[in-house]
Design a protein around this motif. Structure first.
Motif, PDB file in Angstrom:
ATOM      1  N   LEU A  79       0.834  -1.207   0.000  1.00 59.64           N
ATOM      2  CA  LEU A  79       0.000   0.000   0.000  1.00 59.64           C
ATOM      3  C   LEU A  79       0.870   1.258   0.000  1.00 59.64           C
ATOM      4  O   LEU A  79       0.597   2.218  -0.739  1.00 59.64           O
ATOM      5  CB  LEU A  79      -0.915   0.006   1.226  1.00 59.64           C
ATOM      6  CG  LEU A  79      -2.229  -0.767   1.118  1.00 59.64           C
ATOM      7  CD1 LEU A  79      -2.920  -0.822   2.478  1.00 59.64           C
ATOM      8  CD2 LEU A  79      -3.167  -0.123   0.097  1.00 59.64           C
ATOM      9  N   ASP A  80       1.918   1.250   0.831  1.00 60.32           N
ATOM     10  CA  ASP A  80       2.811   2.410   0.912  1.00 60.32           C
ATOM     11  C   ASP A  80       3.483   2.706  -0.421  1.00 60.32           C
ATOM     12  O   ASP A  80       3.804   3.860  -0.712  1.00 60.32           O
ATOM     13  CB  ASP A  80       3.894   2.179   1.971  1.00 60.32           C
ATOM     14  CG  ASP A  80       3.354   2.232   3.391  1.00 60.32           C
ATOM     15  OD1 ASP A  80       2.260   2.792   3.583  1.00 60.32           O
ATOM     16  OD2 ASP A  80       4.026   1.709   4.294  1.00 60.32           O
ATOM     17  N   THR A  81       3.710   1.674  -1.198  1.00 56.84           N
ATOM     18  CA  THR A  81       4.412   1.829  -2.475  1.00 56.84           C
ATOM     19  C   THR A  81       3.457   1.772  -3.671  1.00 56.84           C
ATOM     20  O   THR A  81       3.881   1.536  -4.797  1.00 56.84           O
ATOM     21  CB  THR A  81       5.521   0.764  -2.613  1.00 56.84           C
ATOM     22  OG1 THR A  81       4.966  -0.545  -2.388  1.00 56.84           O
ATOM     23  CG2 THR A  81       6.624   1.010  -1.592  1.00 56.84           C
ATOM     24  N   GLN A  82       2.164   1.979  -3.387  1.00 54.05           N
ATOM     25  CA  GLN A  82       1.129   2.102  -4.430  1.00 54.05           C
ATOM     26  C   GLN A  82       0.933   0.840  -5.272  1.00 54.05           C
ATOM     27  O   GLN A  82       0.565   0.926  -6.441  1.00 54.05           O
ATOM     28  CB  GLN A  82       1.446   3.290  -5.352  1.00 54.05           C
ATOM     29  CG  GLN A  82       1.580   4.625  -4.632  1.00 54.05           C
ATOM     30  CD  GLN A  82       0.286   5.016  -3.917  1.00 54.05           C
ATOM     31  OE1 GLN A  82      -0.777   5.019  -4.525  1.00 54.05           O
ATOM     32  NE2 GLN A  82       0.381   5.335  -2.643  1.00 54.05           N
ATOM     33  N   LYS A  83       1.177  -0.307  -4.683  1.00 48.52           N
ATOM     34  CA  LYS A  83       0.952  -1.576  -5.382  1.00 48.52           C
ATOM     35  C   LYS A  83      -0.327  -2.197  -4.831  1.00 48.52           C
ATOM     36  O   LYS A  83      -0.311  -3.169  -4.076  1.00 48.52           O
ATOM     37  CB  LYS A  83       2.162  -2.503  -5.195  1.00 48.52           C
ATOM     38  CG  LYS A  83       3.457  -1.923  -5.778  1.00 48.52           C
ATOM     39  CD  LYS A  83       4.671  -2.757  -5.402  1.00 48.52           C
ATOM     40  CE  LYS A  83       5.952  -2.131  -5.924  1.00 48.52           C
ATOM     41  NZ  LYS A  83       7.162  -2.849  -5.441  1.00 48.52           N
ATOM     42  N   LEU A  84      -1.457  -1.611  -5.211  1.00 50.79           N
ATOM     43  CA  LEU A  84      -2.726  -1.932  -4.572  1.00 50.79           C
ATOM     44  C   LEU A  84      -3.174  -3.361  -4.847  1.00 50.79           C
ATOM     45  O   LEU A  84      -3.717  -4.031  -3.955  1.00 50.79           O
ATOM     46  CB  LEU A  84      -3.802  -0.937  -5.032  1.00 50.79           C
ATOM     47  CG  LEU A  84      -3.518   0.536  -4.718  1.00 50.79           C
ATOM     48  CD1 LEU A  84      -4.708   1.400  -5.130  1.00 50.79           C
ATOM     49  CD2 LEU A  84      -3.210   0.738  -3.238  1.00 50.79           C
TER      50      LEU A  84
END
Length: 230
Positions: A79-84
């Motif tokens: 989530l922090d690295t936008q890999k939803l």
């Protein structure tokens, strides 16, 4: 995820991180349990050291395969690295779906997808103790749902109104929802309780800055630095 809040817990975590980094530098094996590794990964992620966090999680899952705490950290890292999609896949793989931290994770994924009602239903299945209320209020605030945050804040008012953590939560909620005068009152009450807590002084700084009371903001900064020069 911010699980390490008390001074003693922070000191224990700092020791864990030091031991882990020394063992890594010396290419030496160091056994740590899953929760300890999850806490180290959480700290790295909070410092935006995402590669280091991933390394800890990968190592942890090798020696503790399928561990819930580590999978939660993996999902939050995605989530922090936008890999939803990767975060959702990891969350779906967790079998302990009754766990409150798992429900919080899945609720965040739902809110990321704009599914407020589904997230609310899921979160209402969690017992509303003081720690859970804090987590849920911050989740709703972070995701841009202040009305839903207030619903949970109000749940704890009769039980936790004088509790310091609940007061800090209330102050942060008021500041986040632009109720600056009320937030200042709460931060001052908190400072009366814990005058050497820099986060309370920094709460005041932000409020005074919004009000363009620059002299008071600078004064509060000085007190924050006196409490913690970092």
């Amino acid at each position: 995820m911010g699980r390490k809040n008390s001074p003693s817990a922070k000191k224990q975590l700092a020791t864990l991180i030091t031991n882990y980094e020394e063992a890594k530098a010396e290419n030496r094996q160091l056994y740590l349990d899953a929760d300890q590794l999850a806490d180290i990964a959480d700290w790295y992620a909070s410092e935006r050291k995402f590669e280091e966090a991933q390394e800890v999680i990968t190592y942890g899952l090798k020696i503790h395969p399928g561990n819930t705490a580590l999978l939660i950290e993996q999902a939050y890292l995605y989530l922090d690295t936008q890999k939803l999609q990767k975060a959702k896949k990891v969350a779906d793989s967790i079998t302990e779906d009754f766990d409150s931290e798992v429900k919080l994770l899945k609720a965040e994924l739902l809110l990321n997808g704009g599914k407020l009602e589904e997230a609310q239903w899921l979160l209402r299945t969690i017992a509303d103790d003081d720690e859970t209320i804090i987590d849920v209020v911050f989740l709703y605030l972070d995701m841009g749902y202040p009305d839903a945050a207030k619903e949970w804040l109000d749940r704890g008012k009769s039980r936790y109104a004088e509790d310091e953590e609940y007061m800090a939560l209330t102050a942060d909620y008021l500041a986040s929802t632009h109720q600056v005068e009320s937030a200042i009152i709460y931060y001052n009450k908190l400072i009366d309780k814990s005058p050497f807590n820099p986060s309370y002084w920094m709460g005041l700084v932000k409020c005074y800055f919004v009000q363009e009371q620059i002299d008071k903001a600078i004064e509060a900064c000085d007190f924050a630095l006196a409490a913690d020069d970092q």
